[in-house]
Design an enzyme around this catalytic site. Structure first.
Site, PDB file in Angstrom:
ATOM      1  N   ARG A   3      38.698  30.761  56.862  1.00 10.91           N
ATOM      2  CA  ARG A   3      37.881  30.786  55.645  1.00 10.91           C
ATOM      3  C   ARG A   3      38.443  29.876  54.551  1.00 10.91           C
ATOM      4  O   ARG A   3      38.428  30.219  53.370  1.00 10.91           O
ATOM      5  CB  ARG A   3      37.745  32.224  55.106  1.00 10.91           C
ATOM      6  CG  ARG A   3      36.997  33.176  56.018  1.00 10.91           C
ATOM      7  CD  ARG A   3      35.540  32.764  56.150  1.00 10.91           C
ATOM      8  NE  ARG A   3      34.798  33.637  57.049  1.00 10.91           N
ATOM      9  CZ  ARG A   3      33.523  33.463  57.382  1.00 10.91           C
ATOM     10  NH1 ARG A   3      32.865  32.435  56.898  1.00 10.91           N
ATOM     11  NH2 ARG A   3      32.932  34.280  58.214  1.00 10.91           N
ATOM     12  N   ASP A  10      38.535  25.543  53.946  1.00  8.89           N
ATOM     13  CA  ASP A  10      38.208  24.248  54.541  1.00  8.89           C
ATOM     14  C   ASP A  10      39.414  23.316  54.631  1.00  8.89           C
ATOM     15  O   ASP A  10      39.614  22.625  55.636  1.00  8.89           O
ATOM     16  CB  ASP A  10      37.064  23.571  53.783  1.00  8.89           C
ATOM     17  CG  ASP A  10      37.350  23.368  52.301  1.00  8.89           C
ATOM     18  OD1 ASP A  10      38.320  23.954  51.780  1.00  8.89           O
ATOM     19  OD2 ASP A  10      36.575  22.624  51.653  1.00  8.89           O
ATOM     20  N   SER A  33      45.242  22.390  47.658  1.00  4.62           N
ATOM     21  CA  SER A  33      43.959  21.893  48.169  1.00  4.62           C
ATOM     22  C   SER A  33      43.345  20.823  47.280  1.00  4.62           C
ATOM     23  O   SER A  33      42.690  19.892  47.762  1.00  4.62           O
ATOM     24  CB  SER A  33      42.979  23.054  48.318  1.00  4.62           C
ATOM     25  OG  SER A  33      43.470  24.009  49.228  1.00  4.62           O
ATOM     26  N   HIS A  47       2.062   3.442  20.165  1.00  2.00           N
ATOM     27  CA  HIS A  47       1.294   4.680  20.352  1.00  2.00           C
ATOM     28  C   HIS A  47       0.308   4.554  21.520  1.00  2.00           C
ATOM     29  O   HIS A  47      -0.679   5.271  21.582  1.00  2.00           O
ATOM     30  CB  HIS A  47       0.541   5.065  19.078  1.00  2.00           C
ATOM     31  CG  HIS A  47       1.356   4.964  17.839  1.00  2.00           C
ATOM     32  ND1 HIS A  47       2.247   5.933  17.434  1.00  2.00           N
ATOM     33  CD2 HIS A  47       1.452   3.961  16.922  1.00  2.00           C
ATOM     34  CE1 HIS A  47       2.850   5.560  16.312  1.00  2.00           C
ATOM     35  NE2 HIS A  47       2.384   4.361  15.985  1.00  2.00           N
ATOM     36  N   GLN A  83      44.823  22.725  37.819  1.00  4.29           N
ATOM     37  CA  GLN A  83      44.860  22.603  39.272  1.00  4.29           C
ATOM     38  C   GLN A  83      43.981  21.432  39.715  1.00  4.29           C
ATOM     39  O   GLN A  83      44.211  20.818  40.747  1.00  4.29           O
ATOM     40  CB  GLN A  83      44.376  23.901  39.935  1.00  4.29           C
ATOM     41  CG  GLN A  83      44.561  23.892  41.443  1.00  4.29           C
ATOM     42  CD  GLN A  83      44.214  25.212  42.077  1.00  4.29           C
ATOM     43  OE1 GLN A  83      43.058  25.419  42.451  1.00  4.29           O
ATOM     44  NE2 GLN A  83      45.191  26.102  42.184  1.00  4.29           N
ATOM     45  N   SER A  86      -4.592   5.772  49.765  1.00  2.00           N
ATOM     46  CA  SER A  86      -5.115   7.134  49.699  1.00  2.00           C
ATOM     47  C   SER A  86      -5.765   7.475  51.030  1.00  2.00           C
ATOM     48  O   SER A  86      -6.448   6.645  51.638  1.00  2.00           O
ATOM     49  CB  SER A  86      -6.151   7.256  48.575  1.00  2.00           C
ATOM     50  OG  SER A  86      -6.852   8.481  48.662  1.00  2.00           O
ATOM     51  N   ARG A 112       7.539   7.096  42.985  1.00  2.00           N
ATOM     52  CA  ARG A 112       8.732   7.654  43.605  1.00  2.00           C
ATOM     53  C   ARG A 112       9.936   7.510  42.679  1.00  2.00           C
ATOM     54  O   ARG A 112      10.749   8.430  42.555  1.00  2.00           O
ATOM     55  CB  ARG A 112       9.018   6.959  44.930  1.00  2.00           C
ATOM     56  CG  ARG A 112      10.270   7.493  45.644  1.00  2.00           C
ATOM     57  CD  ARG A 112      10.650   6.611  46.809  1.00  2.00           C
ATOM     58  NE  ARG A 112       9.554   6.487  47.740  1.00  2.00           N
ATOM     59  CZ  ARG A 112       9.405   5.458  48.569  1.00  2.00           C
ATOM     60  NH1 ARG A 112      10.269   4.468  48.559  1.00  2.00           N
ATOM     61  NH2 ARG A 112       8.388   5.420  49.408  1.00  2.00           N
ATOM     62  N   ARG A 133      41.627  26.322  36.198  1.00  2.00           N
ATOM     63  CA  ARG A 133      40.434  26.052  37.006  1.00  2.00           C
ATOM     64  C   ARG A 133      39.886  27.356  37.555  1.00  2.00           C
ATOM     65  O   ARG A 133      40.598  28.346  37.698  1.00  2.00           O
ATOM     66  CB  ARG A 133      40.669  25.052  38.147  1.00  2.00           C
ATOM     67  CG  ARG A 133      41.295  25.489  39.462  1.00  2.00           C
ATOM     68  CD  ARG A 133      40.394  26.081  40.548  1.00  2.00           C
ATOM     69  NE  ARG A 133      39.277  25.279  40.943  1.00  2.00           N
ATOM     70  CZ  ARG A 133      39.206  24.546  42.055  1.00  2.00           C
ATOM     71  NH1 ARG A 133      40.236  24.495  42.873  1.00  2.00           N
ATOM     72  NH2 ARG A 133      38.120  23.900  42.370  1.00  2.00           N
ATOM     73  N   ARG A 140      29.757  19.950  45.277  1.00  2.00           N
ATOM     74  CA  ARG A 140      29.385  19.437  46.599  1.00  2.00           C
ATOM     75  C   ARG A 140      27.961  18.878  46.575  1.00  2.00           C
ATOM     76  O   ARG A 140      27.623  17.944  47.311  1.00  2.00           O
ATOM     77  CB  ARG A 140      29.447  20.547  47.653  1.00  2.00           C
ATOM     78  CG  ARG A 140      30.829  21.029  48.035  1.00  2.00           C
ATOM     79  CD  ARG A 140      30.708  22.190  49.009  1.00  2.00           C
ATOM     80  NE  ARG A 140      31.963  22.905  49.167  1.00  2.00           N
ATOM     81  CZ  ARG A 140      32.861  22.651  50.114  1.00  2.00           C
ATOM     82  NH1 ARG A 140      32.625  21.687  50.983  1.00  2.00           N
ATOM     83  NH2 ARG A 140      33.977  23.352  50.185  1.00  2.00           N
TER      84      ARG A 140
END
Length: 487
Positions: A86, A88, A113, A160, A242, A290, A304, A330, A339
């Site tokens: 448990r 990583d 770590s 405007h 840390q 379309s 996008r 920390r 992550r």
């Protein structure tokens, strides 16, 4: 178009579209597990090299074994180890140790770590900026070429979102470029301000390393410097808890969020101009606008960009909240959040740069439509010039103002109530009062006389501000491929 694993099992679980649909291979790799965990192994190797150089009992064979196994990662074993312990980092310490058992006793020696976690994040963010900067410069280059080409083309400008006076198509593009130049400066600053977290120990006091070197303060400082230089950094943070201060993440994502706002503004302008039929983004021969309306040419790339830019602008909230809630030295509530937000910010910015370049490199302008729209508004804009010309011909300013006011209102009603073209010029030609200026009316309505210094502003701006930047990044831009144009 989708990248990556396309075997049937790959479609049974969620995959982020940032990678599966949009991001370039280089930015996707930068945030990959392979890059992350091989960087962890590099850091452990650099740490061991520094400790050996400063007198700890570490052999050349141990270093050699570590170097030879940096990229030989057994991810299945690492996953089983993490499920068991448990943790990583310790899972990968054990996995690395199995790959090079002679080095097992000295892997991660004295470190916590955050040594691999934080330093890897800093390396990855630095590389992320290095990927983005030439792509941003390439967008500036494309828009600069566009601005020069259309620096003299008169167009309506807007305040405007109502027609104001005239500008030029090229001058408007320079407004976009100026924002992107600010963004490039911001990204360079954020990148160059990054320092290495270094070798700091459990709560940043370097107590474990001081013990390793039997109280030799100078060796602890030298170790910090050696590992920092091996990682390619000029400086390291003198003060850490840390972890390095999460305010660093704030500054990095703030620069990226600001870039997002620029792209959103540029692409919103393009979408509005597409609605006016003055300008369009590239549209491929077989592209479908379309599913229901075959005639449509939707500005899908600009849309996008706006969509993803909103996501990028929102992501800065994550490091702001994380930094503000890091208790004392920390808390671990930063980990899961970081992550996600760090990777997504750089991936999203990368997608925006690829798409914006595709747009800016293929923008289509319709001068006749622009001219027609100018001609619809120019008679109203020219009324002051007409009044001044009448006064020079001996007319009374107030009387002339009243004459043209009445004609303008009549022409306005024709446009708004009857849906016809602006006929103010024809009304002026038919009115005997304006006989003294009938011969020069075309000159008074020459659109090029209403654009002020816009063409010169374009030349001055591009020569002084955009071109030096483009030259600075010219070699890096040449190295860019087309891998990010998976649009």
């Amino acid at each position: 178009m989708m990248a990556g694993d396309t075997t049937p099992h790959a479609f049974l679980k969620y995959r982020t579209p940032l990678v599966s649909r949009y991001a370039s291979p280089e930015m996707s790799f930068n945030f990959s597990d392979m890059n992350k965990f091989s960087t962890w192994r590099k850091l452990w190797t650099w740490l061991a090299m520094g400790e050996k150089k400063l007198g700890l009992d570490i052999t050349d064979e141990q270093i050699k074994d570590m170097e030879e196994n940096i990229d030989c990662i057994d991810f299945e074993t690492a996953a089983k180890e993490e499920e068991r312990v448990r943790h990583d980092v310790m899972a990968h310490v054990h996995t690395f140790a199995k790959a090079c058992p002679r080095a097992s006793p000295i892997i991660h020696l004295g470190a916590t770590s955050a040594f691999v976690g934080d330093n890897t994040d800093l390396i990855v963010m630095r590389e992320g900026f290095d990927i983005l900067l030439p792509k941003l410069a390439r967008c500036i280059q494309s828009l600069s070429s566009f601005a020069r080409k259309y620096k003299d083309l008169p167009c309506l400008s807007y305040t405007h979102l109502q027609p104001a006076q005239l500008s030029t198509v090229g001058k408007r593009a320079c407004i976009w470029i100026q924002d992107l130049l600010m963004d490039l400066s911001n990204l360079e600053t954020a990148r160059n301000n990054l320092r290495f977290s270094g070798v700091k120990g459990t709560t940043g006091t370097q107590a474990s390393f001081l013990q390793l070197f039997e109280g030799d303060d100078d060796k602890v400082e030298q170790l910090d410097k050696i590992v920092t230089e091996l990682a390619g950094f000029q400086k390291y943070y003198l003060i850490c808890g840390q972890t390095y201060s999460r305010k660093v993440d704030v500054d990095c994502l703030a620069a990226l969020a600001s870039l997002g706002s620029s792209v959103h503004k540029i692409c919103t302008d393009i979408r509005l101009l597409a609605n006016f039929k003055e300008m369009e983004e590239p549209f491929e021969k077989d592209q479908i606008g379309s599913s229901a309306m075959p005639y449509k040419r939707n500005p899908m790339r600009s849309e996008r960009c706006c969509s993803l830019a909103r996501h990028l602008m929102c992501l800065v909230q994550d490091p702001l909240m994380t930094h503000s809630t890091q208790w004392m030295e920390r808390t671990l509530d930063d980990s899961a959040n970081r992550r996600i937000c760090l990777a997504e910010a750089f991936l999203t910015a990368d997608i925006l740069m690829g798409t914006l370049h595709n747009i800016s490199d293929g923008l289509v302008v319709y001068p006749k439509v622009i001219e027609r729209r100018v001609n619809q508004e120019l008679p109203f804009m020219a009324t002051e010039n007409i009044i001044m010309a009448m006064v020079k011909s001996g007319g009374d300013r107030q009387e002339c103002h009243e004459q043209i006011r009445v004609l303008s209102q009549e022409a306005g009603n024709v446009v708004k109530r009857e849906g016809k073209d602006n006929d103010l010029v024809e009304r002026i030609r038919r009115t005997n009062y304006f006989n003294p200026i009938h011969q020069i009316l075309d000159t008074l309505l020459d659109a090029s006389t209403f654009i002020g210094r816009a063409p010169k502003q374009v030349d001055q701006f591009l020569d002084k501000e955009a071109d030096p930047l483009i030259e600075k990044y010219s070699e890096k831009m040449k190295a860019l491929g087309t891998s990010d144009l998976n649009l």
